[in-house]
Design a protein around this motif. Sequence first.
Motif, PDB file in Angstrom:
ATOM      1  N   GLU A  50       0.873  -1.181   0.000  1.00 40.11           N
ATOM      2  CA  GLU A  50       0.000   0.000   0.000  1.00 40.11           C
ATOM      3  C   GLU A  50       0.908   1.227   0.000  1.00 40.11           C
ATOM      4  O   GLU A  50       2.017   1.190   0.540  1.00 40.11           O
ATOM      5  CB  GLU A  50      -0.851  -0.044   1.282  1.00 40.11           C
ATOM      6  N   TYR A  52       0.910   5.902  -0.167  1.00 38.68           N
ATOM      7  CA  TYR A  52       0.179   7.159   0.040  1.00 38.68           C
ATOM      8  C   TYR A  52       0.411   7.991  -1.214  1.00 38.68           C
ATOM      9  O   TYR A  52       1.411   8.700  -1.319  1.00 38.68           O
ATOM     10  CB  TYR A  52       0.753   7.834   1.290  1.00 38.68           C
ATOM     11  N   GLY A  54      -0.432  10.722  -2.699  1.00 38.69           N
ATOM     12  CA  GLY A  54      -0.073  12.140  -2.702  1.00 38.69           C
ATOM     13  C   GLY A  54       1.332  12.421  -2.193  1.00 38.69           C
ATOM     14  O   GLY A  54       1.961  13.413  -2.540  1.00 38.69           O
ATOM     15  N   MET A  55       1.824  11.534  -1.352  1.00 37.25           N
ATOM     16  CA  MET A  55       3.099  11.804  -0.676  1.00 37.25           C
ATOM     17  C   MET A  55       4.272  11.020  -1.266  1.00 37.25           C
ATOM     18  O   MET A  55       5.420  11.464  -1.164  1.00 37.25           O
ATOM     19  CB  MET A  55       2.940  11.428   0.809  1.00 37.25           C
ATOM     20  N   LYS A  58       6.695  12.732  -3.810  1.00 38.50           N
ATOM     21  CA  LYS A  58       7.402  13.829  -3.131  1.00 38.50           C
ATOM     22  C   LYS A  58       8.491  13.298  -2.195  1.00 38.50           C
ATOM     23  O   LYS A  58       9.614  13.806  -2.176  1.00 38.50           O
ATOM     24  CB  LYS A  58       6.359  14.596  -2.291  1.00 38.50           C
ATOM     25  N   TRP A 122       3.716   0.488   2.805  1.00 35.37           N
ATOM     26  CA  TRP A 122       3.464  -0.492   3.866  1.00 35.37           C
ATOM     27  C   TRP A 122       3.238  -1.844   3.230  1.00 35.37           C
ATOM     28  O   TRP A 122       2.476  -1.972   2.269  1.00 35.37           O
ATOM     29  CB  TRP A 122       2.240  -0.076   4.694  1.00 35.37           C
ATOM     30  N   TRP A 133       0.350  -7.341   8.593  1.00 36.16           N
ATOM     31  CA  TRP A 133       1.207  -6.214   8.227  1.00 36.16           C
ATOM     32  C   TRP A 133       2.625  -6.489   8.690  1.00 36.16           C
ATOM     33  O   TRP A 133       2.840  -6.990   9.791  1.00 36.16           O
ATOM     34  CB  TRP A 133       0.691  -4.923   8.854  1.00 36.16           C
TER      35      TRP A 133
ATOM     36  N   LEU B   4      -6.464  11.160   6.513  1.00 33.57           N
ATOM     37  CA  LEU B   4      -6.216   9.919   5.779  1.00 33.57           C
ATOM     38  C   LEU B   4      -5.598   8.891   6.722  1.00 33.57           C
ATOM     39  O   LEU B   4      -4.810   9.255   7.613  1.00 33.57           O
ATOM     40  CB  LEU B   4      -5.250  10.172   4.614  1.00 33.57           C
ATOM     41  N   TYR B   5      -5.955   7.626   6.494  1.00 38.66           N
ATOM     42  CA  TYR B   5      -5.405   6.544   7.300  1.00 38.66           C
ATOM     43  C   TYR B   5      -4.835   5.481   6.371  1.00 38.66           C
ATOM     44  O   TYR B   5      -5.422   5.186   5.330  1.00 38.66           O
ATOM     45  CB  TYR B   5      -6.506   5.908   8.158  1.00 38.66           C
ATOM     46  N   PHE B   6      -3.709   4.910   6.777  1.00 36.08           N
ATOM     47  CA  PHE B   6      -3.086   3.868   5.958  1.00 36.08           C
ATOM     48  C   PHE B   6      -2.774   2.624   6.770  1.00 36.08           C
ATOM     49  O   PHE B   6      -2.630   2.683   7.991  1.00 36.08           O
ATOM     50  CB  PHE B   6      -1.797   4.394   5.310  1.00 36.08           C
ATOM     51  N   ARG B  10      -5.841   2.316   8.964  1.00 37.81           N
ATOM     52  CA  ARG B  10      -7.014   2.368   8.084  1.00 37.81           C
ATOM     53  C   ARG B  10      -7.977   1.216   8.409  1.00 37.81           C
ATOM     54  O   ARG B  10      -9.187   1.414   8.508  1.00 37.81           O
ATOM     55  CB  ARG B  10      -6.548   2.289   6.622  1.00 37.81           C
ATOM     56  N   ALA B  54       1.767  12.633   8.949  1.00 39.26           N
ATOM     57  CA  ALA B  54       2.226  13.553   7.910  1.00 39.26           C
ATOM     58  C   ALA B  54       1.218  14.698   7.806  1.00 39.26           C
ATOM     59  O   ALA B  54       0.003  14.474   7.894  1.00 39.26           O
ATOM     60  CB  ALA B  54       2.345  12.837   6.567  1.00 39.26           C
ATOM     61  N   ASP B  56       0.016  17.714   5.321  1.00 30.41           N
ATOM     62  CA  ASP B  56       0.109  18.112   3.918  1.00 30.41           C
ATOM     63  C   ASP B  56       1.222  17.355   3.196  1.00 30.41           C
ATOM     64  O   ASP B  56       2.030  17.935   2.458  1.00 30.41           O
ATOM     65  CB  ASP B  56       0.273  19.636   3.780  1.00 30.41           C
ATOM     66  N   GLN B  57       1.284  16.062   3.466  1.00 26.42           N
ATOM     67  CA  GLN B  57       2.151  15.114   2.748  1.00 26.42           C
ATOM     68  C   GLN B  57       3.637  15.245   3.081  1.00 26.42           C
ATOM     69  O   GLN B  57       4.481  14.779   2.316  1.00 26.42           O
ATOM     70  CB  GLN B  57       1.901  15.221   1.240  1.00 26.42           C
ATOM     71  N   ASP B  58       3.941  15.882   4.227  1.00 32.59           N
ATOM     72  CA  ASP B  58       5.311  15.865   4.729  1.00 32.59           C
ATOM     73  C   ASP B  58       5.293  15.237   6.118  1.00 32.59           C
ATOM     74  O   ASP B  58       4.410  15.569   6.929  1.00 32.59           O
ATOM     75  CB  ASP B  58       5.881  17.292   4.852  1.00 32.59           C
ATOM     76  N   LEU B  59       6.284  14.390   6.418  1.00 29.97           N
ATOM     77  CA  LEU B  59       6.361  13.794   7.749  1.00 29.97           C
ATOM     78  C   LEU B  59       6.452  14.894   8.795  1.00 29.97           C
ATOM     79  O   LEU B  59       7.153  15.887   8.606  1.00 29.97           O
ATOM     80  CB  LEU B  59       7.604  12.914   7.865  1.00 29.97           C
ATOM     81  N   GLU B  71      -4.445  18.580   5.042  1.00 30.15           N
ATOM     82  CA  GLU B  71      -4.488  17.115   4.984  1.00 30.15           C
ATOM     83  C   GLU B  71      -3.576  16.517   6.054  1.00 30.15           C
ATOM     84  O   GLU B  71      -2.380  16.804   6.084  1.00 30.15           O
ATOM     85  CB  GLU B  71      -4.039  16.669   3.585  1.00 30.15           C
ATOM     86  N   ALA B  73      -2.351  12.850   7.740  1.00 28.27           N
ATOM     87  CA  ALA B  73      -2.359  11.395   7.490  1.00 28.27           C
ATOM     88  C   ALA B  73      -1.725  10.673   8.668  1.00 28.27           C
ATOM     89  O   ALA B  73      -0.684  11.097   9.183  1.00 28.27           O
ATOM     90  CB  ALA B  73      -1.593  11.070   6.210  1.00 28.27           C
ATOM     91  N   PHE B  75      -0.377   6.841  10.043  1.00 22.94           N
ATOM     92  CA  PHE B  75       0.017   5.515   9.552  1.00 22.94           C
ATOM     93  C   PHE B  75       1.083   4.916  10.454  1.00 22.94           C
ATOM     94  O   PHE B  75       1.724   5.627  11.223  1.00 22.94           O
ATOM     95  CB  PHE B  75       0.516   5.612   8.111  1.00 22.94           C
TER      96      PHE B  75
END
Lengths: 147, 81
Positions: A50, A52, A54-55, A58, A122, A133, B4-6, B10, B54, B56-59, B71, B73, B75
């Motif tokens: 899995e 992410y 969007g990330m 980057k 993941w 997992w 968001l959840y991963f 999730r 994270a 806005d998509q940065d850790l 945003e 997230a 995980f």
Amino acid sequence: MKIVVQEAPFNFAAEVEDFGQGRADMGAIVTFTGVVRDNDAGDLDAMEIEHYPGMTQKALEKIASDASARWDLGDVLIIHRYGRLEPGEKIMMVATSSPHRKDAFEAADFLMDYLKSRAPFWKKEHTGGDASWVDAKDSDEDALNRW
Amino acid sequence: MDILYFAWVRERIGVPRETVTTEAKTVNDLVQELIAKEERYAAAFADISALRVALDQDLSDFDAPLDGVREVAFFPPMTGG
């Protein structure tokens, strides 16, 4: 720099051939390929990966940029797959080129350490109807301290 | 704000993403709001040392402010490569 995140398989040989083209000043190319390894019991059905969306791109670009800032690199390639993969399938690859081998080796090693614990992927193992997992290892986090 | 959840986070919460309206100032505040909401959040956030966040998509980290963040997230530690 080329960063690819895809579900489909990639052609390792073609990627390496393409990566080295047109750079006679690069004396060294190092590649690493990660393969889905069967478990010790030999009953792994599949590895589900899995990510992410969007990330991921980057995060991989940042890891590649950090490597380029630190070592004398001509180019960096990262390909990482997601989805359901069976034992023996290639999950990912990195390639680095440099005028000299030491920089290419070290940068590839650095990329792998950071991909393990700083890129949002993941893994879930499917074994005989069960799924679990994969836990991150302390040693993966410790590996970052080398750098 | 989108959350968001991963991976197992999730699965424990039961949805991959949701939109919430919150006054939370930090990630920790947001986590407390979610925990208070329903048992499935309490189960997912029982041990935040086992989680990463994270923004806005940065850790980022759990003390970070949520000012202007769109945003978030959550995980488990990543297992790439």
